[in-house]
Design an enzyme around this catalytic site. Structure first.
Site, short mmCIF file in Angstrom:
data_model
loop_
_atom_site.label_atom_id
_atom_site.label_comp_id
_atom_site.label_asym_id
_atom_site.label_seq_id
_atom_site.Cartn_x
_atom_site.Cartn_y
_atom_site.Cartn_z
N TYR A 70 6.05 -7.05 4.13
CA TYR A 70 4.76 -7.30 3.50
C TYR A 70 3.86 -6.08 3.60
CZ TYR A 70 0.35 -9.58 2.34
OH TYR A 70 -0.85 -9.92 1.74
N SER A 92 -3.45 -5.68 -0.28
CA SER A 92 -3.87 -6.34 0.95
C SER A 92 -4.40 -5.29 1.92
CB SER A 92 -2.70 -7.08 1.60
OG SER A 92 -3.01 -7.50 2.92
#
Length: 255
Positions: A161, A147
């Protein structure tokens, strides 16, 4: 040159393949001639997506929860019963958790770290021998979906995350140096805003999200499929340990 991006005769396994980015990649692989197995935790969703994608080619569901080492090993065993080798593995299954620093829970740490960082390592490990067999004629591929939040800092409080995706990007480098010895090429993709269940803001507020992206739009299915096909095909054989950012310029604007 005509078959540089072809996946004809190749077999792929895509985790988190029932929706979002995993589904985009699976569809692209099918259109390029690959036989694709998709896996996700929810059997109904996995089977429904496989039926839908079968209009594009051979798509087979293998539902499994890969958030544990046992689950990763079970998926590898289930695949091994159906195929003698594996050419392309896409580690896409992921989770996110957002909460303020003072209340961020252990559950929100462990769930995200296990699926986003531990699972790609142990599933690749469990499929290592099948990938080695799949690399007999041309390199096998492992593509890990990271990401942009692992590249630059997102203002949202998604601590586990961000850490998991940054760790995955570095893990890609470490794994690539070992697995290239077996003619297995490891690389990654760091997506920005794509419409998905995980990124509901991009999905449900596309116009507003697009204003914050230098390219002026969110990512489309073909944007994700295109980079995955590049890495999975002969075109990406020499891209070892790199993670390609696909975000319309967001990380550049973050500075």
């Amino acid at each position: 040159m005509n078959d540089l991006f072809s996946l004809q005769g190749r077999t792929a396994l895509v985790t988190g393949g029932s929706r979002g980015i995993g589904k985009m990649i699976a569809a692209g692989f099918l259109q390029q001639g690959a036989k694709v197995y998709i896996s996700s935790r929810k059997a109904d969703a996995c089977e429904a997506t496989a039926r839908e994608l079968s209009a594009l080619g051979t798509c087979i569901p293998l539902p499994m929860d890969v958030s544990t080492v046992q689950g990763a090993q079970a998926l590898a065993a289930a695949y091994a019963k159906l195929e003698p080798s594996l050419n392309i593995l896409v580690n896409n299954a992921g989770a996110a958790w957002g909460e303020s620093f003072d209340t961020f829970p252990e559950k929100g740490w462990d769930k995200v770290m296990d699926l986003n960082l531990k699972s790609p390592f142990f599933l690749t490990q469990a499929l290592h021998e099948l990938l080695r067999k799949g690399a007999a004629k041309q390199p096998a591929k492992v593509i890990n979906i990271a990401s942009i939040d692992g590249v630059s800092v997102n203002p949202q409080e998604t601590y586990s995350y961000a850490a998991s995706k940054a760790g995955l990007i570095h893990l890609i480098k470490r794994m690539s140096l070992r697995l290239v010895q077996d003619n297995i090429v490891v690389s990654g993709i760091a997506p920005g805003a794509f419409a998905s269940e995980m990124n509901r803001v991009a999905r449900d507020h596309e116009a507003e999200t697009a204003k914050r992206i230098p390219a002026g739009r969110i990512g489309r299915d073909e944007d994700m499929a295109g980079v995955a096909i590049y890495l999975a095909s002969r075109a990406g054989d020499y891209v070892v340990g790199e993670t390609i950012v696909v975000d319309g310029g967001v990380t550049l604007a973050r500075g």
